[in-house]
Design an enzyme around this catalytic site. Structure first.
Site, mmCIF file in Angstrom:
data_model
loop_
_atom_site.group_PDB
_atom_site.id
_atom_site.type_symbol
_atom_site.label_atom_id
_atom_site.label_comp_id
_atom_site.label_asym_id
_atom_site.label_seq_id
_atom_site.Cartn_x
_atom_site.Cartn_y
_atom_site.Cartn_z
ATOM 1 C CG ASN A 7 -1.918 1.024 0.873
ATOM 2 O OD1 ASN A 7 -2.033 1.870 0.733
ATOM 3 N ND2 ASN A 7 -2.929 0.629 1.285
ATOM 4 C CG HIS A 10 0.706 6.555 4.895
ATOM 5 N ND1 HIS A 10 -0.528 7.601 5.322
ATOM 6 C CD2 HIS A 10 0.379 5.424 5.623
ATOM 7 C CE1 HIS A 10 -1.566 7.021 6.032
ATOM 8 N NE2 HIS A 10 -1.363 5.733 6.157
ATOM 9 C CG HIS A 43 -8.477 3.512 1.137
ATOM 10 N ND1 HIS A 43 -8.350 3.792 2.667
ATOM 11 C CD2 HIS A 43 -9.979 4.093 0.559
ATOM 12 C CE1 HIS A 43 -10.037 3.891 2.769
ATOM 13 N NE2 HIS A 43 -10.209 4.183 1.378
ATOM 14 N NE ARG A 45 -9.486 8.375 4.521
ATOM 15 C CZ ARG A 45 -9.754 7.214 5.652
ATOM 16 N NH1 ARG A 45 -9.012 6.593 5.641
ATOM 17 N NH2 ARG A 45 -10.547 7.850 6.042
ATOM 18 N NE ARG A 49 -7.913 11.289 5.484
ATOM 19 C CZ ARG A 49 -8.469 10.763 6.669
ATOM 20 N NH1 ARG A 49 -7.838 9.826 7.638
ATOM 21 N NH2 ARG A 49 -10.010 10.675 6.540
ATOM 22 C CD GLU A 70 -6.756 -0.583 1.135
ATOM 23 O OE1 GLU A 70 -6.745 -1.791 2.235
ATOM 24 O OE2 GLU A 70 -6.648 1.084 2.236
ATOM 25 C CB THR A 101 -9.314 1.893 7.666
ATOM 26 O OG1 THR A 101 -9.182 2.126 6.420
ATOM 27 C CG2 THR A 101 -10.292 0.999 7.600
ATOM 28 C CD GLU A 151 -6.629 -6.436 2.631
ATOM 29 O OE1 GLU A 151 -5.983 -5.951 3.559
ATOM 30 O OE2 GLU A 151 -7.298 -6.633 1.854
ATOM 31 C CG HIS A 191 -5.676 -2.179 9.786
ATOM 32 N ND1 HIS A 191 -5.402 -0.645 9.035
ATOM 33 C CD2 HIS A 191 -5.903 -1.272 11.419
ATOM 34 C CE1 HIS A 191 -5.517 -0.139 9.922
ATOM 35 N NE2 HIS A 191 -5.672 -0.052 11.485
#
Length: 237
Positions: A7, A10, A43, A45, A49, A70, A101, A151, A191
């Site tokens: 992922n 970030h 993801h 969103r 963000r 995601e 999340t 998941e 996660h």
């Protein structure tokens, strides 16, 4: 061998802190793949963000890797997913005020909405996963909703404060994975997984993919993305 999905959200978080064009998530994805990633996860969103629409579009058009999107089950994002056509879409709960999340999707409580979203995405040729806690009722509801995969949310395991607590959470994940496979679902997990806690989860029988982001990006700040991914890849059975 369990697949590794990286992922890169970030990487975009760092970029959006200054609203500049760097660091580029697509370049980060290329380096992750060079380090041994089997898939790239982002993801998109509602509040944008970190990952932006253009990032998803570029990942789909510029890379030939497996792309996992995601997303929340909201019309705007559903439409975007159908337009871009990721290989996989993972439905997750989403609240604007959360940092990340915080728990699994309540498939039981929002069954019709989840079922309809699964149908819309599968109609566009997208494999659909649901991000859920390792709870039998939620796993069974995921199957009834038509999901292809689940998941399992590993946050409770990753955040355990003692060895006994971690062992209890790991057992729940094992049972959840077994039930999911019995129902014919592909079982992924993710996660909060880190270099120091990933091995036990990776050893759960039958897991398909581990999706890991924050710990890899944090390590990449120090050693580079390719090496950070390679180090994680080497820890996963």
């Amino acid at each position: 061998m369990v697949r590794l999905g990286v992922n890169i959200d970030h990487v975009a978080t760092v970029r959006q802190a200054r609203k500049v064009w760097y660091p580029d998530p697509v370049e980060a994805a290329r380096l992750a793949l060079a380090g041994g990633a089997d898939a790239i996860t982002v993801h998109l969103r509602e509040d944008r963000r970190h990952i932006q629409d253009r990032d998803v579009e570029r990942l789909r058009s510029e890379l030939s890797c497996s792309l996992n999107l995601e997303m929340a089950a909201v019309p705007e994002i559903i439409a975007k997913a159908r337009e871009v056509g990721p290989d996989d879409a993972c439905l997750v709960p989403e609240r604007r005020e959360e940092v990340t999340t915080e728990g699994g999707l309540d498939v039981v409580g929002a069954f019709e909405m989840v079922r309809d979203t699964v149908s819309a995405l599968k109609g566009a040729g997208i494999l659909v996963s649901l991000f859920i806690d390792p709870v039998a009722e939620q796993i069974e509801a995921a199957k009834r909703a038509g999901a292809d995969a689940i998941e399992l949310h590993t946050g409770a395991y990753a955040e355990s404060r003692s060895a006994d607590a971690a062992a209890r959470e790991l057992e729940l994940l094992k049972r959840g994975a077994e039930l999911g496979q019995t129902l014919g679902l592909r079982v992924n997990a993710g996660h909060g997984l880190r270099y120091d806690n990933v091995l036990a989860v990776g050893r759960i029988p039958g897991l398909h993919t581990l999706n890991i982001g924050h710990s890899i990006v944090a390590r990449a700040v120090l050693v580079g993305m390719e090496r950070a991914v390679r180090e994680m890849r080497e820890l996963i059975p």
